[in-house]
Design a protein around this motif. Structure first.
Motif, PDB file in Angstrom:
ATOM      1  N   LEU A 203      -0.829  11.789   5.754  1.00  0.00           N
ATOM      2  CA  LEU A 203      -2.013  12.127   4.972  1.00  0.00           C
ATOM      3  C   LEU A 203      -2.229  11.180   3.805  1.00  0.00           C
ATOM      4  O   LEU A 203      -3.365  10.875   3.451  1.00  0.00           O
ATOM      5  CB  LEU A 203      -1.901  13.568   4.458  1.00  0.00           C
ATOM      6  N   GLU A 204      -1.133  10.720   3.205  1.00  0.00           N
ATOM      7  CA  GLU A 204      -1.216   9.791   2.074  1.00  0.00           C
ATOM      8  C   GLU A 204       0.015   8.902   2.053  1.00  0.00           C
ATOM      9  O   GLU A 204       1.109   9.344   2.409  1.00  0.00           O
ATOM     10  CB  GLU A 204      -1.237  10.540   0.732  1.00  0.00           C
ATOM     11  N   ILE A 205      -0.180   7.663   1.607  1.00  0.00           N
ATOM     12  CA  ILE A 205       0.934   6.745   1.363  1.00  0.00           C
ATOM     13  C   ILE A 205       0.633   6.020   0.057  1.00  0.00           C
ATOM     14  O   ILE A 205      -0.468   5.477  -0.113  1.00  0.00           O
ATOM     15  CB  ILE A 205       1.089   5.691   2.481  1.00  0.00           C
ATOM     16  N   THR A 206       1.586   6.016  -0.849  1.00  0.00           N
ATOM     17  CA  THR A 206       1.468   5.282  -2.102  1.00  0.00           C
ATOM     18  C   THR A 206       2.772   4.531  -2.310  1.00  0.00           C
ATOM     19  O   THR A 206       3.847   5.082  -2.113  1.00  0.00           O
ATOM     20  CB  THR A 206       1.221   6.233  -3.291  1.00  0.00           C
ATOM     21  N   GLU A 207       2.668   3.236  -2.702  1.00  0.00           N
ATOM     22  CA  GLU A 207       3.857   2.419  -2.922  1.00  0.00           C
ATOM     23  C   GLU A 207       3.734   1.662  -4.236  1.00  0.00           C
ATOM     24  O   GLU A 207       2.634   1.279  -4.640  1.00  0.00           O
ATOM     25  CB  GLU A 207       4.043   1.418  -1.769  1.00  0.00           C
ATOM     26  N   TRP A 208       4.911   1.457  -4.879  1.00  0.00           N
ATOM     27  CA  TRP A 208       4.990   0.731  -6.130  1.00  0.00           C
ATOM     28  C   TRP A 208       6.085  -0.309  -6.058  1.00  0.00           C
ATOM     29  O   TRP A 208       7.075  -0.130  -5.341  1.00  0.00           O
ATOM     30  CB  TRP A 208       5.328   1.692  -7.279  1.00  0.00           C
ATOM     31  N   ASP A 209       5.950  -1.394  -6.848  1.00  0.00           N
ATOM     32  CA  ASP A 209       7.018  -2.387  -6.921  1.00  0.00           C
ATOM     33  C   ASP A 209       8.085  -1.933  -7.921  1.00  0.00           C
ATOM     34  O   ASP A 209       7.965  -0.863  -8.526  1.00  0.00           O
ATOM     35  CB  ASP A 209       6.473  -3.790  -7.237  1.00  0.00           C
ATOM     36  N   GLU A 210       9.128  -2.763  -8.103  1.00  0.00           N
ATOM     37  CA  GLU A 210      10.254  -2.392  -8.971  1.00  0.00           C
ATOM     38  C   GLU A 210       9.845  -2.193 -10.420  1.00  0.00           C
ATOM     39  O   GLU A 210      10.562  -1.577 -11.202  1.00  0.00           O
ATOM     40  CB  GLU A 210      11.354  -3.475  -8.925  1.00  0.00           C
ATOM     41  N   ASN A 211       8.678  -2.743 -10.813  1.00  0.00           N
ATOM     42  CA  ASN A 211       8.203  -2.623 -12.189  1.00  0.00           C
ATOM     43  C   ASN A 211       7.235  -1.457 -12.374  1.00  0.00           C
ATOM     44  O   ASN A 211       6.710  -1.262 -13.464  1.00  0.00           O
ATOM     45  CB  ASN A 211       7.535  -3.926 -12.629  1.00  0.00           C
ATOM     46  N   GLY A 212       6.978  -0.709 -11.294  1.00  0.00           N
ATOM     47  CA  GLY A 212       6.083   0.435 -11.394  1.00  0.00           C
ATOM     48  C   GLY A 212       4.618   0.117 -11.126  1.00  0.00           C
ATOM     49  O   GLY A 212       3.750   0.970 -11.315  1.00  0.00           O
TER      50      GLY A 212
END
Length: 122
Positions: A102-111
């Motif tokens: 339904l949803e996918i959210t991704e962040w790098d190591e710095n947010g």
């Protein structure tokens, strides 16, 4: 109710090609834990040999690496993964039957946000 807990290194622990878990020759219901060099790195809940319930993994330093819930072997609801520095790496929301993202959210190591996707609600 406290579930029985077994170590993945127990000689009575078995996992077949379909990833069905048995203990002492019977399909296992309870928690399977894994330790590396004395540190708890994985806890997975099973029902009748199939992943069903909470699942968590940790980095060797004890920092949470991932957590989620499975039902009948399928991920359901919200699952999260963290970078080694403790920052949130991803959040995935699955349907109640575990068959649809339904949803996918991704962040790098710095947010910093690197990916955001939402299923069509129509």
């Amino acid at each position: 109710m406290t579930l029985p807990r077994i170590d993945i290194d127990d000689p009575e622990f078995e996992m077949d090609e379909g990833e069905v878990v048995s203990y002492q020759g019977q399909r296992f219901t309870g928690e399977v834990v894994e330790y590396q060099r004395g540190a708890l790195v994985s806890l997975v809940t099973y029902k009748d040999g199939i992943e069903d319930g909470p699942s968590k993994e940790w980095y060797m330093d004890g920092t949470l690496s991932s957590e989620g819930t499975l039902r009948g072997g399928f991920p359901v609801g919200e699952s999260k993964e963290w970078h080694p520095n403790g920052r949130l790496a991803s959040r995935v929301l699955m349907s109640a039957n575990g068959l649809r993202q339904l949803e996918i959210t991704e962040w790098d190591e710095n947010g910093n946000l690197t990916k955001e996707w939402h299923a069509d609600q129509g």
